[in-house]
Design a protein around this motif. Structure first.
Motif, PDB file in Angstrom:
ATOM      1  N   ASP A 264       0.812  -1.227   0.000  1.00 29.77           N
ATOM      2  CA  ASP A 264       0.000   0.000   0.000  1.00 29.77           C
ATOM      3  C   ASP A 264       0.841   1.270   0.000  1.00 29.77           C
ATOM      4  OD1 ASP A 264      -2.422  -1.468   0.087  1.00 29.77           O
ATOM      5  OD2 ASP A 264      -2.155  -1.743   2.251  1.00 29.77           O
TER       6      ASP A 264
ATOM      7  N   GLN B   9      -1.265   7.822   3.134  1.00 28.48           N
ATOM      8  CA  GLN B   9      -2.257   8.008   4.201  1.00 28.48           C
ATOM      9  C   GLN B   9      -1.593   8.335   5.542  1.00 28.48           C
ATOM     10  OE1 GLN B   9      -3.738   4.183   2.607  1.00 28.48           O
ATOM     11  NE2 GLN B   9      -5.766   4.923   3.210  1.00 28.48           N
TER      12      GLN B   9
ATOM     13  N   PRO C 178      -4.198  11.697   9.530  1.00 29.37           N
ATOM     14  CA  PRO C 178      -5.624  11.351   9.607  1.00 29.37           C
ATOM     15  C   PRO C 178      -6.441  11.973   8.478  1.00 29.37           C
ATOM     16  CG  PRO C 178      -4.790  11.858  11.786  1.00 29.37           C
ATOM     17  CD  PRO C 178      -3.687  12.194  10.831  1.00 29.37           C
TER      18      PRO C 178
ATOM     19  N   ASP D 175      -5.664  10.103   5.257  1.00 30.95           N
ATOM     20  CA  ASP D 175      -6.282   8.786   5.342  1.00 30.95           C
ATOM     21  C   ASP D 175      -7.775   8.870   5.039  1.00 30.95           C
ATOM     22  OD1 ASP D 175      -6.445   5.990   5.979  1.00 30.95           O
ATOM     23  OD2 ASP D 175      -7.337   6.575   7.885  1.00 30.95           O
ATOM     24  N   PHE D 176      -8.424   9.864   5.617  1.00 33.37           N
ATOM     25  CA  PHE D 176      -9.860  10.042   5.385  1.00 33.37           C
ATOM     26  C   PHE D 176     -10.131  10.405   3.924  1.00 33.37           C
ATOM     27  CE2 PHE D 176     -13.765  12.508   5.257  1.00 33.37           C
ATOM     28  CZ  PHE D 176     -14.635  11.709   5.979  1.00 33.37           C
ATOM     29  N   ARG D 177      -9.352  11.318   3.386  1.00 34.14           N
ATOM     30  CA  ARG D 177      -9.577  11.804   2.023  1.00 34.14           C
ATOM     31  C   ARG D 177      -9.324  10.729   0.976  1.00 34.14           C
ATOM     32  NH1 ARG D 177     -10.529  12.843  -2.420  1.00 34.14           N
ATOM     33  NH2 ARG D 177     -10.310  14.812  -3.562  1.00 34.14           N
ATOM     34  N   LEU D 178      -8.346   9.862   1.233  1.00 35.66           N
ATOM     35  CA  LEU D 178      -7.932   8.887   0.223  1.00 35.66           C
ATOM     36  C   LEU D 178      -8.548   7.510   0.421  1.00 35.66           C
ATOM     37  CD1 LEU D 178      -4.123   9.768   0.032  1.00 35.66           C
ATOM     38  CD2 LEU D 178      -5.923  10.467  -1.552  1.00 35.66           C
ATOM     39  N   ARG D 179      -9.385   7.358   1.417  1.00 35.98           N
ATOM     40  CA  ARG D 179      -9.893   6.031   1.795  1.00 35.98           C
ATOM     41  C   ARG D 179     -10.510   5.284   0.614  1.00 35.98           C
ATOM     42  NH1 ARG D 179     -13.188   6.579   7.010  1.00 35.98           N
ATOM     43  NH2 ARG D 179     -11.120   7.298   7.653  1.00 35.98           N
ATOM     44  N   HIS D 180     -11.288   5.975  -0.194  1.00 33.45           N
ATOM     45  CA  HIS D 180     -11.950   5.306  -1.310  1.00 33.45           C
ATOM     46  C   HIS D 180     -11.198   5.516  -2.620  1.00 33.45           C
ATOM     47  CE1 HIS D 180     -15.176   4.559   1.448  1.00 33.45           C
ATOM     48  NE2 HIS D 180     -15.361   5.853   1.663  1.00 33.45           N
TER      49      HIS D 180
ATOM     50  N   ASP E  50      -8.696   2.676  -3.788  1.00 32.09           N
ATOM     51  CA  ASP E  50      -9.304   1.472  -4.354  1.00 32.09           C
ATOM     52  C   ASP E  50      -9.523   1.616  -5.860  1.00 32.09           C
ATOM     53  OD1 ASP E  50      -9.385   0.219  -1.893  1.00 32.09           O
ATOM     54  OD2 ASP E  50     -11.434   0.887  -1.451  1.00 32.09           O
TER      55      ASP E  50
END
Length: 442
Positions: free
Chosen positions: A61, A384, A387, A390-395, A398
């Motif tokens: 990742d 990420q 925080p 991490d939140f902004r890139l979570r989706h 994928d």
């Protein structure tokens, strides 16, 4: 010695503003093979892994990209970053010159040089074009620190024979002699190269600029590194000091200072004639957005420079620049173009920080991407790392796995990093295949 690194891998093959999608390669699951410090191969893990019988360092990742290239920075100004309240000319008098006077002391200079190199590597910068001070020892200690780490650095002693405190002035002849000694001592040693470095036209007489031109003639492989058209008051001052010159750039042109390895920082206030001459001589502009904003110097017209096909790199310009991070620099470059009603494409911004920067410094034969035989300078990014990231890139991450969405997802990823990232996303920095920095300790 063969080494293998597995991760997401991205690099440029050429300028994306010209060649579009064919200018870059991305491997969602890739392997980077390095042999004796140089790139042997890069490709998809499914193709390369079956051929390998060596340990593979896996970065799940994570994203591997080429090391960043900073085309303009002042290492002696590290101590005075975030100095309050001035524009360029008063800023030099009130902050820069007093700070640079300290570099007559070798021990002091060596301490700053060490911290400077640490900070570059912490931010993923593996190559930089660097100002020293007027003191030859300032260049010696920087080159020693870069050599110890195996970094690719270009640097030079400042030439300055007027309009500065007496303790920071040399003479045309002394500057020539000191520069020549440094060139013969350091240029071409390991990964080090020399830049003839007049600070800017107002602090050098015609005689000194001519001696700088003599050095370029005598040592054709060295660089020229100076400032150009950064501030409106500066431009007016140059007109008064050099009334015979057609424009600011012409001051340098008359001294024979333009050419393929001539890098002019800023270029905020360039006329069409200057842009045309930069193109004719294949000279380079180093765009320094955080510095231009911090000192209120103006908004760089990237579109104009591109239309004239002038080579461009990105510079942090610490200490007027406010961050060692090329991510922060790309983000501010985007904002400047927004204020000009232009858009800076995220692919092109990242290109300027990697292969484009290498081309600007005439080093793309050696660095800038993962082509076979190039020096293995790269960084490992943990996108990420905070925080918010991490939140902004979570989706978004994928979507990189889906071929039909990959280009859009990559553009979004790079734009988010350029807007929100800093040194915290740099997990490791490698020089010639060796880990020179790892977050939390090498």
């Amino acid at each position: 010695m063969l080494q293998a690194y597995r991760a997401r891998i991205f690099h440029f093959l050429d300028d994306p503003s010209v060649l579009g999608k064919s200018a870059w390669q991305y491997f969602e699951d890739g392997v980077l093979l390095i042999e004796d410090g140089r790139i042997r191969e890069v490709g998809a893990a499914k193709e390369l892994m079956p051929q390998l019988n060596i340990p593979v360092q896996h970065f799940p990742d994570r994203l591997i990209v080429p090391g960043f290239v900073d085309t303009h920075i002042h290492y002696p100004q590290m101590e005075m970053i975030a100095a309050y309240g001035d524009q360029l000319l008063s800023w030099l008098q009130n902050h820069t010159f007093p700070t640079e006077a300290k570099f007559a002391d070798e021990e002091y200079a060596a301490g700053v040089a060490s911290s400077f190199m640490d900070e570059l590597l912490r931010n993923g910068t593996t190559t930089a074009l660097v100002f020293g001070t007027v003191h030859p020892v300032s260049v010696d200690v920087l080159f020693r620190e870069a050599q110890r780490r195996g970094a690719r650095m270009i640097a030079g002693k400042v030439l300055m024979d007027r309009h500065a405190p007496a303790e920071l002035l040399d003479t045309p002849q002394q500057g020539y002699v000191d520069s020549r000694k440094l060139i013969e001592k350091w240029h071409g040693v390991d990964r080090l190269q020399y830049a003839v470095t007049p600070r800017f036209a107002p602090t050098s007489t015609d005689a000194q600029l001519q001696r700088a031109g003599d050095l370029l003639q005598e040592y054709p492989g060295v660089y020229l590194h100076t400032h150009l058209a950064e501030n409106a008051d500066e431009v007016e001052w140059v007109k008064q000091l050099f009334p015979a010159a057609q424009n600011y750039l012409d001051v340098y042109d008359q001294a024979g200072l333009l050419g393929r390895r001539s890098v002019f920082a800023h270029g905020v206030h360039l006329c069409d004639q200057e842009c045309m001459r930069l193109k004719q001589t294949d000279s380079v502009i180093a765009h320094c957005p955080t510095s231009n904003l911090f000192l209120g110097s103006g908004l760089f017209n990237l579109e104009k420079v591109q239309q004239h096909q002038v080579r461009v790199g990105l510079g942090t310009d610490v200490g007027a620049g406010t961050s060692f991070s090329l991510f922060r620099t790309m983000g501010e470059a985007y904002k400047i173009q927004q204020l000009r009603n232009c858009k800076l494409d995220p692919f092109y911004a990242l290109y300027l920080a990697t292969l484009g920067g290498a081309k600007a410094l005439d080093l793309d034969r050696h660095i800038g991407n993962f082509s076979r035989g190039k020096e293995a300078d790269f960084i490992v990014l943990g996108a990420q790392a905070t925080p918010l990231l991490d939140f902004r890139l979570r989706h978004l991450l994928d979507r990189l796995k889906l071929a039909e969405q990959q280009e859009v997802a990559l553009r979004d990823l790079f734009f988010v990093l350029q807007t929100l990232a800093d040194d915290r996303v740099v997990e490791a920095t490698y020089l010639m295949g060796k880990c020179a920095y790892r977050r939390g300790g090498v």
